[in-house]
Design a protein around this motif. Structure first.
Motif, PDB file in Angstrom:
ATOM      1  N   ALA A   1       3.863 -10.425   8.192  1.00 26.56           N
ATOM      2  CA  ALA A   1       3.826  -9.015   8.015  1.00 26.56           C
ATOM      3  C   ALA A   1       2.904  -8.336   8.523  1.00 26.56           C
ATOM      4  N   ARG A   6       4.132 -15.635   5.353  1.00 31.20           N
ATOM      5  CA  ARG A   6       4.946 -14.700   5.317  1.00 31.20           C
ATOM      6  C   ARG A   6       3.878 -13.317   5.412  1.00 31.20           C
ATOM      7  N   GLN A  27       3.163  -8.069  12.171  1.00 25.24           N
ATOM      8  CA  GLN A  27       4.110  -6.773  12.514  1.00 25.24           C
ATOM      9  C   GLN A  27       3.588  -5.680  12.386  1.00 25.24           C
TER      10      GLN A  27
END
Length: 172
Positions: free
Chosen positions: A159, A155, A162
């Motif tokens: 992130a 995750r 992103q």
């Protein structure tokens, strides 16, 4: 229907699948000096150092001693009784004192000692199964936490990607 045995079986299957996978938890910080560990290493270290397993080992030792104690014959008993001393009148002093010394030994008949030993052996076998259950629970908890760590790292990586993508779109 009791689901605990199925949960233990599921944990063992999950642990076996994860132990044979090449998955590793990786330190994401380049400056980090933390080692990279595989799930097998995590489980092995956990099983070596978990206090519940250490306690279970001590219980096993205690159960072995219970088996040995169950096979021991009862101790002989020695008793001393004094009567008619330290009273008043003709019972004063120790002239009329009576002493009884008794030695006794209990004889066990009907296979009581072997029955005690059988009960102790059953307790030891139960203790070994409980120790194995604790070992499986500890290993499955280690695998679950390892998988949580890997998921959190994934995750975090998504992130970061992103954020980098969003920054590149803003600068374009």
């Amino acid at each position: 229907m009791n689901r605990k045995p199925f949960a233990g079986l599921l944990a063992m299957v999950l642990a076996a699948l994860v132990l044979h996978s090449p998955q590793e938890a990786r330190a994401t910080d380049a400056a980090s000096a933390l080692p990279v560990l595989s799930v097998a290493e995590v489980v092995a270290r956990t099983l070596e150092n978990h206090p519940a397993l250490s306690a279970a080992g001590h219980e096993s030792t205690a159960l072995e001693h219970e088996i040995r104690q169950a096979g021991v014959r009862p101790n002989p008993e020695l008793s001393l009784e004094l009567e008619n001393f330290g009273g008043s009148g003709e019972f004063s002093g120790t002239d009329r004192a009576e002493a009884t010394l008794r030695l006794s030994q209990r004889l066990e008949l009907g296979g009581k000692r072997s029955a005690r030993q059988d009960v102790a052996r059953s307790g030891q076998e139960l203790g070994l199964w409980q120790k194995e259950l604790v070992r499986i629970e500890v290993a499955s908890e280690a695998v679950a936490r390892f998988l949580d760590l890997v998921a959190a790292q994934q995750r975090e990586a998504v992130a970061r990607d992103q954020v980098a993508l969003n920054e590149s779109l803003l600068s374009a």
